[in-house]
Design a protein around this motif. Structure first.
Motif, short mmCIF file in Angstrom:
data_model
loop_
_atom_site.label_atom_id
_atom_site.label_comp_id
_atom_site.label_asym_id
_atom_site.label_seq_id
_atom_site.Cartn_x
_atom_site.Cartn_y
_atom_site.Cartn_z
N UNK A 22 -11.49 1.42 64.48
CA UNK A 22 -12.86 1.91 64.59
C UNK A 22 -13.56 1.91 63.24
N UNK A 23 -12.87 2.28 62.18
CA UNK A 23 -13.49 2.31 60.85
C UNK A 23 -13.88 0.90 60.40
N UNK A 24 -13.05 -0.10 60.72
CA UNK A 24 -13.38 -1.49 60.38
C UNK A 24 -14.58 -1.96 61.19
N UNK A 25 -14.60 -1.60 62.48
CA UNK A 25 -15.73 -1.95 63.35
C UNK A 25 -17.03 -1.35 62.81
N UNK A 26 -16.98 -0.07 62.44
CA UNK A 26 -18.17 0.60 61.91
C UNK A 26 -18.66 -0.08 60.63
N UNK A 27 -17.73 -0.49 59.76
CA UNK A 27 -18.10 -1.15 58.50
C UNK A 27 -18.72 -2.52 58.78
N UNK A 28 -18.11 -3.31 59.67
CA UNK A 28 -18.64 -4.63 60.03
C UNK A 28 -20.05 -4.47 60.61
N UNK A 29 -20.23 -3.49 61.48
CA UNK A 29 -21.55 -3.29 62.09
C UNK A 29 -22.57 -2.83 61.05
N UNK A 52 -25.66 -9.03 56.58
CA UNK A 52 -24.56 -9.90 56.18
C UNK A 52 -23.87 -10.43 57.43
N UNK A 53 -23.40 -11.64 57.36
CA UNK A 53 -22.65 -12.25 58.46
C UNK A 53 -21.18 -12.20 58.08
N UNK A 54 -20.41 -11.38 58.80
CA UNK A 54 -19.01 -11.16 58.50
C UNK A 54 -18.16 -12.13 59.33
N UNK A 55 -17.25 -12.89 58.69
CA UNK A 55 -16.39 -13.80 59.46
C UNK A 55 -15.32 -13.01 60.22
N UNK A 69 -8.16 -17.50 68.75
CA UNK A 69 -8.09 -18.07 67.41
C UNK A 69 -9.43 -18.57 66.89
N UNK A 70 -10.49 -18.45 67.70
CA UNK A 70 -11.81 -18.91 67.27
C UNK A 70 -12.34 -18.04 66.14
N UNK A 71 -13.13 -18.67 65.27
CA UNK A 71 -13.78 -17.95 64.19
C UNK A 71 -15.27 -17.89 64.49
N UNK A 72 -15.85 -16.72 64.28
CA UNK A 72 -17.28 -16.54 64.47
C UNK A 72 -17.83 -15.63 63.39
N UNK A 128 -17.45 -10.23 71.40
CA UNK A 128 -16.03 -9.87 71.38
C UNK A 128 -15.88 -8.37 71.27
N UNK A 129 -14.94 -7.81 72.00
CA UNK A 129 -14.61 -6.40 71.88
C UNK A 129 -13.91 -6.14 70.56
N UNK A 130 -14.06 -4.93 70.05
CA UNK A 130 -13.47 -4.64 68.74
C UNK A 130 -11.95 -4.73 68.78
N UNK A 131 -11.33 -4.58 69.96
CA UNK A 131 -9.88 -4.68 70.05
C UNK A 131 -9.38 -6.11 70.13
N UNK A 132 -10.28 -7.08 70.27
CA UNK A 132 -9.84 -8.47 70.39
C UNK A 132 -10.22 -9.33 69.18
N UNK A 133 -10.66 -8.71 68.08
CA UNK A 133 -11.02 -9.49 66.91
C UNK A 133 -10.59 -8.77 65.62
N UNK A 134 -10.52 -9.53 64.57
CA UNK A 134 -10.22 -8.97 63.25
C UNK A 134 -11.05 -9.71 62.22
N UNK A 135 -11.27 -9.05 61.11
CA UNK A 135 -12.04 -9.66 60.03
C UNK A 135 -11.18 -10.72 59.34
N UNK A 136 -11.78 -11.86 59.05
CA UNK A 136 -11.08 -12.94 58.35
C UNK A 136 -11.02 -12.58 56.87
#
Length: 65
Positions: free
Chosen positions: A3-10, A18-21, A28-31, A55-63
């Motif tokens: 949740x803390x990562x999601x809040x920071x990305x948002x 900013x556009x966060x990868x 495995x897709x990158x967006x 994408x839901x926050x549980x199905x992605x991670x920051x590159x």
């Protein structure tokens, strides 16, 4: 992502324009983030192909490099 990562990305996406990868953990897709829907905890992304997705926050991670 946590949740803390999601809040920071948002925050970076919506407040600093900013556009966060991000990588989809299932496909495995990158967006690149361009918005968030806090009610559903999703991130709107523009894929490298130019398509748009959500994408839901549980199905992605920051590159990370």
């Amino acid at each position: 992502m946590r949740t803390s990562d999601y809040d920071r990305v948002c925050y970076l996406t919506e407040q600093r324009d900013e556009r966060i990868p991000l990588r989809n953990l299932r496909t495995g897709q990158v967006g690149y983030s361009f918005g968030c829907t806090h009610e559903g905890a999703t991130v709107q992304v523009k894929l490298e192909s130019g398509e748009l997705d959500s994408w839901g926050m549980d199905e992605c991670s920051e590159v990370t490099h």
